[in-house]
Design an enzyme around this catalytic site. Structure first.
Site, mmCIF file in Angstrom:
data_model
loop_
_atom_site.group_PDB
_atom_site.id
_atom_site.type_symbol
_atom_site.label_atom_id
_atom_site.label_comp_id
_atom_site.label_asym_id
_atom_site.label_seq_id
_atom_site.Cartn_x
_atom_site.Cartn_y
_atom_site.Cartn_z
ATOM 1 N N VAL A 3 39.827 32.704 43.668
ATOM 2 C CA VAL A 3 40.113 34.136 43.653
ATOM 3 C C VAL A 3 40.710 34.541 42.313
ATOM 4 C CG1 VAL A 3 41.531 35.952 44.691
ATOM 5 C CG2 VAL A 3 40.363 34.301 46.159
ATOM 6 N N GLU A 4 41.621 33.726 41.786
ATOM 7 C CA GLU A 4 42.347 34.101 40.577
ATOM 8 C C GLU A 4 41.474 34.096 39.323
ATOM 9 O OE1 GLU A 4 45.279 35.238 39.976
ATOM 10 O OE2 GLU A 4 46.149 35.106 41.965
ATOM 11 N N SER A 5 40.672 33.062 39.136
ATOM 12 C CA SER A 5 39.966 32.931 37.854
ATOM 13 C C SER A 5 38.579 32.318 37.977
ATOM 14 C CB SER A 5 40.795 32.077 36.887
ATOM 15 O OG SER A 5 40.871 30.728 37.345
ATOM 16 N N TYR A 19 44.337 40.370 49.246
ATOM 17 C CA TYR A 19 44.323 39.149 48.444
ATOM 18 C C TYR A 19 44.584 37.932 49.337
ATOM 19 C CZ TYR A 19 45.878 35.531 45.215
ATOM 20 O OH TYR A 19 46.029 34.344 44.542
#
Length: 279
Positions: A61-63, A258
């Site tokens: 999800v982050e990168s 998220y």
């Protein structure tokens, strides 16, 4: 500043937000990342109690597992937000200080680092303060490198969650049933799709109960989560019991969407990996 102000618009619905994170390329890349770093993920789970799929999903999800770490020069980002973004200037002044100390700690030229438009760094997108407080040297190199060391990335995410009270062996979400006539009263307790935490017994009085709760469910306060769904174009909202570990993920990012995306991607990656093994 323009990029920072984008989240002030009305947040998306779950059915609008989730598909980008649950698309096949991200799931497949998550399985590949798990396979490539299985030993470090197993070691992190043994030490910190965080399952591999949760760590992998956060990185997805982050990168996108390090594919997109941001191209903003971090010193510029934090200096701008510290002095030209009054809404959160105090927070970003603190992060600017932490970033300069981090650059000193790592022996890194302060103007060399790049990251997100908010100043987040590396594969796990840690803010500088989180980097200094929670990043660990998990590969024994002497430095916690969140750009180039998968072991350090994995260990640091696990350490972050453990330090924010992740509970080993406990779920994030449990499907919830709501009794007839109780739905409207429950909806009034939801603020932006997520309630405050209360004892499970208190929710039971209000007509809310988990479906298939584990026998060893921790006696912690829980919340109720609404996820906006669509089936054949019609609304089909789902309701969930949000356990302690769900709220731990919101310490990484406060958004219920998220945390829900991390949970859903983790589940999809684990299922895809098990299916690959069976085949």
């Amino acid at each position: 500043v323009t990029a920072m102000d984008r989240p002030l618009r009305e947040p998306p619905k779950w059915y609008e937000y989730a598909p980008q994170f649950l698309a096949a390329p991200r799931v497949e890349a998550g399985v590949a990342y798990w396979d490539a770093h299985a030993d470090d993920l197993a070691r992190a789970e043994q030490r910190y109690g965080v399952p591999p799929e949760i760590i992998v999903a956060i990185l997805g999800v982050e990168s996108f597992y390090g594919k997109y770490m941001g191209n903003y020069r971090t010193a510029d980002v934090l200096a701008t937000l510290a002095f030209d973004y009054p809404r959160r200037a105090s927070f970003f002044r603190g992060e600017l200080k932490q970033f300069l100390l981090l650059a000193r700690d790592l022996g890194m030229p302060a103007l060399a680092a790049k990251g997100s438009y908010a100043g987040a760094l590396g594969v796990p997108q840690f803010m500088p303060g989180s980097y200094r407080n929670f990043a660990i040297d998990f590969d024994g190199s002497g430095t916690a490198d969140l750009w180039n060391s998968p072991a350090d990335v994995i260990g640091s995410v696990a350490n972050y969650l453990a330090r924010h009270d992740w509970q080993r062996g406990q779920p994030m979400l449990l499907s919830a049933s709501i009794g007839d006539g109780a739905r409207e009263a429950v909806l009034r307790k939801l603020d932006g799709g997520l309630s405050e935490r209360r004892a499970l017994a208190a929710w039971s009085v209000d007509g809310v109960a988990p479906v298939d709760a584990p026998e060893d469910l921790a006696p912690e306060p829980v919340g109720v989560l609404l996820l906006e769904e669509k089936t054949d174009g019609a609304d089909a909202d789902s309701y969930w019991i949000a356990c302690n570990n769900f709220y731990v993920i919101t310490r990484y990012n406060r958004s219920r969407l998220y945390a829900s995306a991390v949970w859903a991607l983790a589940k999809a990656i684990k299922e895809a990996r098990l299916a690959a093994v069976r085949n």
